[in-house]
Design a protein around this motif. Structure first.
Motif, short mmCIF file in Angstrom:
data_model
loop_
_atom_site.label_atom_id
_atom_site.label_comp_id
_atom_site.label_asym_id
_atom_site.label_seq_id
_atom_site.Cartn_x
_atom_site.Cartn_y
_atom_site.Cartn_z
N ALA A 55 0.83 -1.21 0.00
CA ALA A 55 0.00 0.00 0.00
C ALA A 55 0.86 1.26 0.00
O ALA A 55 1.85 1.35 0.73
CB ALA A 55 -0.92 0.00 1.21
N ASP A 56 0.47 2.21 -0.82
CA ASP A 56 1.03 3.56 -0.75
C ASP A 56 0.19 4.43 0.18
O ASP A 56 0.69 5.33 0.84
CB ASP A 56 1.07 4.18 -2.15
N ILE A 57 -1.11 4.16 0.19
CA ILE A 57 -2.05 4.87 1.06
C ILE A 57 -2.88 3.83 1.79
O ILE A 57 -3.47 2.94 1.16
CB ILE A 57 -2.96 5.81 0.25
N LEU A 58 -2.93 3.93 3.08
CA LEU A 58 -3.78 3.05 3.89
C LEU A 58 -4.94 3.86 4.45
O LEU A 58 -4.74 4.95 5.00
CB LEU A 58 -3.00 2.45 5.06
N ILE A 59 -6.15 3.33 4.30
CA ILE A 59 -7.32 3.90 4.96
C ILE A 59 -7.72 2.94 6.08
O ILE A 59 -7.80 1.73 5.86
CB ILE A 59 -8.50 4.07 3.98
N LEU A 60 -7.92 3.48 7.25
CA LEU A 60 -8.33 2.64 8.37
C LEU A 60 -9.15 3.47 9.34
O LEU A 60 -9.09 4.70 9.36
CB LEU A 60 -7.11 2.03 9.06
N ASN A 61 -9.94 2.76 10.11
CA ASN A 61 -10.73 3.41 11.16
C ASN A 61 -10.21 2.98 12.53
O ASN A 61 -9.71 3.77 13.29
CB ASN A 61 -12.21 3.08 11.00
N LYS A 62 -10.29 1.67 12.81
CA LYS A 62 -9.88 1.18 14.13
C LYS A 62 -8.76 0.16 14.07
O LYS A 62 -8.33 -0.33 15.10
CB LYS A 62 -11.09 0.57 14.84
N VAL A 63 -8.28 -0.21 12.89
CA VAL A 63 -7.13 -1.11 12.80
C VAL A 63 -5.92 -0.43 13.42
O VAL A 63 -5.64 0.74 13.13
CB VAL A 63 -6.85 -1.49 11.34
N ARG A 64 -5.18 -1.14 14.24
CA ARG A 64 -4.04 -0.55 14.93
C ARG A 64 -2.77 -0.71 14.11
O ARG A 64 -2.47 -1.79 13.58
CB ARG A 64 -3.84 -1.19 16.31
N LEU A 65 -2.00 0.38 14.03
CA LEU A 65 -0.71 0.38 13.34
C LEU A 65 0.35 0.84 14.34
O LEU A 65 0.47 2.03 14.64
CB LEU A 65 -0.73 1.33 12.14
N ASP A 66 1.13 -0.11 14.85
CA ASP A 66 2.17 0.25 15.80
C ASP A 66 3.49 0.48 15.08
O ASP A 66 3.59 0.35 13.85
CB ASP A 66 2.31 -0.82 16.89
N ALA A 67 4.54 0.81 15.83
CA ALA A 67 5.82 1.15 15.23
C ALA A 67 6.40 -0.03 14.45
O ALA A 67 7.01 0.16 13.39
CB ALA A 67 6.79 1.60 16.32
N GLU A 68 6.21 -1.24 14.95
CA GLU A 68 6.75 -2.41 14.26
C GLU A 68 6.08 -2.59 12.90
O GLU A 68 6.75 -2.85 11.89
CB GLU A 68 6.53 -3.65 15.11
N ALA A 69 4.76 -2.43 12.86
CA ALA A 69 4.06 -2.55 11.58
C ALA A 69 4.49 -1.46 10.61
O ALA A 69 4.73 -1.73 9.42
CB ALA A 69 2.55 -2.49 11.81
N ILE A 70 4.61 -0.26 11.09
CA ILE A 70 4.99 0.87 10.24
C ILE A 70 6.37 0.65 9.64
O ILE A 70 6.62 0.94 8.46
CB ILE A 70 4.91 2.18 11.04
N ALA A 71 7.27 0.10 10.44
CA ALA A 71 8.63 -0.16 9.95
C ALA A 71 8.64 -1.20 8.82
O ALA A 71 9.55 -1.21 7.99
CB ALA A 71 9.51 -0.64 11.10
N GLY A 72 7.62 -2.03 8.77
CA GLY A 72 7.56 -3.06 7.74
C GLY A 72 6.77 -2.66 6.51
O GLY A 72 6.48 -3.51 5.67
#
Length: 329
Positions: A55-72
Motif C-alpha cells: 500500500a502507498d495509502i492506507l485507509i483505516l478506522n480502528k485497525v491498529r498500526l504500531d511502530a513495528e508494523a509501520i517499519a515493515g
C-alpha cells in the motif's frame, strides 16, 4: 484520469482495511487521480501486514498500526484515518518514517450531541423502563390512564456539566440551553484554579445534575471519573459518555449506580470495542439504571457521508501536494 501524484511517480495502491466500519449505504467516492483501490470489510491483526505490504495509502478506522508494523511498510506515504481519533496509529513512528497521517474532523457536530441528548432524555424520562412495562401489560394492570413506577425528571432548570469544550461540547451546551438547562464547562482535574469560562472540576462534579463527556482519551483524562468522583456527586446526576472508553471507571460506575450516587448512566463507548461479554460495560448494559449503545453516537447517515466525503478529500489534497487535516504526534 490524472497521472499518479508526484511523491510516488507511480500509480498508487490504496487499501481500505476496515470498510465495514461505515454503513453499506454510505457512498465512498474514488479519488480523482489514477490509482489501484483495494478494500476489505475488516482486517484482523494477523492479516494486517499481508494486506498493507504494497500500500502507498492506507485507509483505516480502528485497525491498529504500531511502530513495528509501520517499519515493515516501506511504500507507505499516507495513513488516512476514517475518524477523528488517531490513537490507533503510532504517529511518532510515522513522523520518523516520513509518513503523513490525516484524520476527519467536524463531521459529527450534529450526530454526537443529538445522541447525547437522546441518552439524557431517555434516562430522565425513564423511556426504556416505561416502554418495557407497557409491553409487559402493566398499563392494563394499573386500571387507570397512567401509572407511576419510575421517577421522571425535567431537564429545565438543571445544571449540565460538560467535560470538553470543543465543537461537540459547545453544541451540547447549545442544546442544553434550548432545554432551559444551565451548561457549565469543567476545568482540568487537579487544577488549582479554573480558567475564565470554566468551573472548577470538583465543583462541577458536586453540583451538576447531568454530566456528559466530550474530551479525548489522554494520559491526563484516563480514569477521569472514578470512585472518588462518584463519592462527591451530591446531586445524584445522570452520567453520559459518548467520547472514549477509559474516561470512566466502569466498575466504580456500577457501584455508584447501586449505591444511588448516580441516578442513571448512558454509555456509548468502551475499551476495548467490542467489550468482552464479562466486562463491566456489558454488566452495565443489563443494569436497570443504564443504557449502553454500541459506539454509534457519531453514526447518523448524514455524519457518515460527511466523513466519507472528507476522507477522500484528504487523500486528494495529499496527492495534490497540499495535505490537510494532518495529525501530529
Amino acid at each position: 484520469m490524472n497521472a499518479p501524484f508526484p511523491p510516488l511517480g507511480r500509480v498508487p495502491r490504496i487499501v481500505f482495511l476496515d470498510r465495514e466500519t461505515l454503513a453499506p449505504a454510505v457512498t465512498l467516492a474514488r479519488p480523482a487521480f489514477a490509482h489501484d483501490w483495494v478494500e476489505f470489510d475488516r482486517t484482523a491483526p494477523a492479516e494486517l501486514m499481508e494486506r498493507a505490504r504494497d500500500a502507498d495509502i492506507l485507509i483505516l478506522n480502528k485497525v491498529r498500526l504500531d511502530a513495528e508494523a509501520i517499519a515493515g511498510l516501506p511504500r507507505l506515504a499516507l495513513i488516512a484515518v476514517a475518524a477523528t481519533g488517531t490513537d490507533c496509529v503510532d504517529k511518532a513512528a510515522c513522523a520518523a518514517a516520513g509518513i503523513a497521517v490525516s484524520n476527519v474532523r467536524g463531521y459529527a457536530k450534529a450526530s454526537v450531541p443529538e445522541h447525547t441528548f437522546a441518552l439524557i432524555l431517555a434516562l430522565a424520562r425513564a423511556i426504556g423502563p416505561y416502554a418495557a412495562d407497557v409491553k409487559a401489560g402493566a398499563w392494563q394492570a394499573a386500571g387507570q390512564f397512567c401509572f407511576h413506577t419510575h421517577p421522571i425528571i425535567d431537564l429545565h432548570g438543571r445544571r449540565l456539566g460538560i467535560f470538553g469544550s470543543g465543537d461537540l461540547g459547545q453544541q451540547v451546551a447549545a442544546l442544553g440551553r434550548a432545554f432551559g438547562m444551565e451548561p457549565v464547562f469543567a476545568g482540568r482535574k487537579g487544577a488549582g484554579e479554573a480558567r475564565p469560562g470554566y468551573m472548577p472540576f470538583t465543583e462541577v462534579i458536586e453540583t451538576a445534575d447531568v454530566l456528559t463527556l466530550h474530551c479525548p482519551l489522554t494520559l491526563e483524562t484516563r480514569g477521569l471519573i472514578g470512585a472518588e468522583e462518584f463519592a462527591r456527586m451530591g446531586r445524584r446526576p445522570l452520567l453520559v459518555n459518548t467520547a472514549r472508553g477509559g474516561l470512566i471507571d466502569e466498575e466504580a460506575l456500577i457501584a455508584a449506580l447501586d449505591a444511588g450516587q448516580v441516578a442513571g448512566a448512558g454509555i456509548d463507548v468502551a475499551m476495548p470495542e467490542p467489550p468482552p461479554a464479562d466486562s463491566a460495560v456489558m454488566r452495565l448494559a443489563h443494569h436497570p439504571k443504564a443504557i449502553v449503545t454500541p459506539h454509534v453516537a457519531w453514526a447518523s447517515m448524514e455524519a457518515q457521508q460527511a466523513l466519507a466525503d472528507q476522507l477522500i478529500a484528504n487523500i486528494e489534497a495529499f496527492a495534490a501536494g497540499r495535505p490537510v487535516n494532518v495529525a501530529t504526534p
